[in-house]
Design an enzyme around this catalytic site. Structure first.
Site, PDB file in Angstrom:
ATOM      1  N   HIS A  61       0.854  -1.182   0.000  1.00 24.80           N
ATOM      2  CA  HIS A  61       0.000   0.000   0.000  1.00 24.80           C
ATOM      3  C   HIS A  61       0.891   1.233   0.000  1.00 24.80           C
ATOM      4  O   HIS A  61       2.115   1.128   0.004  1.00 24.80           O
ATOM      5  CB  HIS A  61      -0.960  -0.004   1.186  1.00 24.80           C
ATOM      6  CG  HIS A  61      -0.313   0.073   2.524  1.00 24.80           C
ATOM      7  ND1 HIS A  61       0.485  -0.937   3.034  1.00 24.80           N
ATOM      8  CD2 HIS A  61      -0.345   1.051   3.477  1.00 24.80           C
ATOM      9  CE1 HIS A  61       0.907  -0.595   4.226  1.00 24.80           C
ATOM     10  NE2 HIS A  61       0.424   0.602   4.520  1.00 24.80           N
ATOM     11  N   ASP A  65       5.865   4.593   5.302  1.00 22.98           N
ATOM     12  CA  ASP A  65       6.814   3.662   5.917  1.00 22.98           C
ATOM     13  C   ASP A  65       7.028   2.416   5.078  1.00 22.98           C
ATOM     14  O   ASP A  65       7.994   1.667   5.300  1.00 22.98           O
ATOM     15  CB  ASP A  65       6.378   3.288   7.336  1.00 22.98           C
ATOM     16  CG  ASP A  65       4.999   2.665   7.410  1.00 22.98           C
ATOM     17  OD1 ASP A  65       4.105   3.113   6.670  1.00 22.98           O
ATOM     18  OD2 ASP A  65       4.806   1.731   8.219  1.00 22.98           O
ATOM     19  N   HIS A  66       6.176   2.188   4.069  1.00 21.58           N
ATOM     20  CA  HIS A  66       6.307   1.020   3.208  1.00 21.58           C
ATOM     21  C   HIS A  66       6.915   1.340   1.832  1.00 21.58           C
ATOM     22  O   HIS A  66       7.236   0.418   1.092  1.00 21.58           O
ATOM     23  CB  HIS A  66       4.944   0.354   3.012  1.00 21.58           C
ATOM     24  CG  HIS A  66       4.406  -0.259   4.266  1.00 21.58           C
ATOM     25  ND1 HIS A  66       4.402  -1.619   4.494  1.00 21.58           N
ATOM     26  CD2 HIS A  66       3.868   0.304   5.378  1.00 21.58           C
ATOM     27  CE1 HIS A  66       3.875  -1.869   5.682  1.00 21.58           C
ATOM     28  NE2 HIS A  66       3.546  -0.712   6.240  1.00 21.58           N
ATOM     29  N   HIS A 139      -7.323  -1.679   4.732  1.00 18.31           N
ATOM     30  CA  HIS A 139      -6.455  -0.923   5.635  1.00 18.31           C
ATOM     31  C   HIS A 139      -6.669   0.573   5.430  1.00 18.31           C
ATOM     32  O   HIS A 139      -6.201   1.146   4.448  1.00 18.31           O
ATOM     33  CB  HIS A 139      -4.986  -1.275   5.401  1.00 18.31           C
ATOM     34  CG  HIS A 139      -4.037  -0.453   6.233  1.00 18.31           C
ATOM     35  ND1 HIS A 139      -4.111  -0.394   7.608  1.00 18.31           N
ATOM     36  CD2 HIS A 139      -3.009   0.367   5.876  1.00 18.31           C
ATOM     37  CE1 HIS A 139      -3.166   0.415   8.066  1.00 18.31           C
ATOM     38  NE2 HIS A 139      -2.478   0.896   7.032  1.00 18.31           N
ATOM     39  N   HIS A 268       5.929  -6.083  11.597  1.00 16.14           N
ATOM     40  CA  HIS A 268       5.344  -4.757  11.820  1.00 16.14           C
ATOM     41  C   HIS A 268       5.117  -4.566  13.320  1.00 16.14           C
ATOM     42  O   HIS A 268       4.012  -4.305  13.797  1.00 16.14           O
ATOM     43  CB  HIS A 268       4.026  -4.622  11.042  1.00 16.14           C
ATOM     44  CG  HIS A 268       3.688  -3.203  10.689  1.00 16.14           C
ATOM     45  ND1 HIS A 268       2.827  -2.441  11.438  1.00 16.14           N
ATOM     46  CD2 HIS A 268       4.084  -2.407   9.671  1.00 16.14           C
ATOM     47  CE1 HIS A 268       2.696  -1.243  10.893  1.00 16.14           C
ATOM     48  NE2 HIS A 268       3.464  -1.190   9.806  1.00 16.14           N
TER      49      HIS A 268
END
Length: 306
Positions: A61, A65-66, A139, A268
């Site tokens: 997504h 942070d990803h 999410h 995570h």
């Protein structure tokens, strides 16, 4: 078999012990990343993995942070003058965001050696003997995707039958292993069916990034040999987990139990908890669980039927 190398296992922000989300998956010569948090290029170097052979980044997504490590990863590859193009895969929303970010930082696809590929739930990548399927994940209103890595069911060759028929070592056996008939030097035909053993189920690996609901994930991850999923909160903070669109260790374990997965790999991880707390909570519902740490290497193979 798939091999996992956890490069970043932190939630939201990196800590002294955990980097931002990134997971390397290897199968034979193929190497892929799922997510690419800040500092992923350094984590690859610390793990002594380097950058060669890395062809794809699958994004779960668009949260920063990803994806924040994409520019650094691509810039480092340019600095090292590595050839080849990195394909960045994700939902249309995610890829659009990544495209704007990369264009503003290191340049266009052509300039910086990457290619954006927007995908929808369903098969997205196929290689000899295995494939990747994307599935939707809820999410916080994002177009999030999970990824299922599946090996084909195969039938191994039986050495006793090969020897009995006089099939020599080398190209002839390789041809039969790939499902094609051969002709021996004396003219006798040998088909794969003559030398194959029983069917062997391939490995099934499910990877989920951030998630707020587990019920819709039960069928996509069912009977996976390993499930990688977040466990950002403990059940005592379930209301906070719901407010922030994340899972508790209990919820992740409940999914693993109901979907009958082989092993649960939790990542995570929030800095507010000790790993032992997360492990203990999940293990009450699903004993075959581990809390991943940065640089853990985990082989994933088909489970042995009892």
């Amino acid at each position: 078999m798939f091999e996992l190398v956890f490069l970043g296992t932190a939630a939201a922000a990196p800590s002294a012990e955990r980097g931002s989300p990134a997971l390397l998956i290897a199968r034979g010569p193929a190497r892929l990343l799922v997510d690419c948090g800040e500092g992923t290029q350094r984590q690859l170097m610390r793990a002594q993995l380097g950058f060669r052979g890395l062809g794809h980044v699958l994004l779960t997504h668009l949260h920063l942070d990803h994806v924040a490590g994409l520019a650094g990863l691509l810039a480092t590859r340019q600095l090292f003058q590595l050839e080849g193009t990195i394909e960045i895969i994700g939902s249309r929303q995610t890829v659009t965001f990544a495209g704007r970010y990369l264009s503003a930082t290191i340049g266009s696809e052509r300039e910086a050696g990457y290619r954006l590929c927007a995908v929808s739930p369903g098969p997205i990548l196929s290689r000899p003997g295995w494939r990747i399927i994307a599935f939707p994940v809820a999410h916080r209103g994002t177009e999030s995707l999970g990824y299922l890595f599946e090996e084909e069911t195969r039938r191994a060759l039986r050495p006793d039958r090969l020897d009995a028929l006089g099939v020599p070592e080398g190209p002839e056996r390789a041809t039969l292993a790939h499902g094609f008939p051969i002709e021996l030097a004396d003219g006798r035909p040998v088909t794969p069916e003559m030398v194959q053993g029983p069917s062997v189920t391939g490995t099934k690996l499910a990877i989920v990034g951030d998630a707020e609901e587990v019920t819709p994930l039960t069928e996509p991850v069912r009977r996976a040999d390993a499930l990688v999923i977040e466990a950002t909160f403990l059940e005592r903070d379930a209301s906070l987990a719901r407010a922030r669109g994340h899972l508790t260790a209990t919820a992740a374990a409940r999914l693993a139990r109901e979907a009958e997965v082989g092993e649960l790999l939790l990542t995570h991880i929030s800095g507010r908890y000790k790993s032992e707390e997360i492990l203990a909570e999940a293990a009450r519902l699903f004993p075959k669980v581990r809390v991943a740490a940065d640089f853990d290497r985990v082989p994933v193979t088909p489970r042995v039927s009892s």
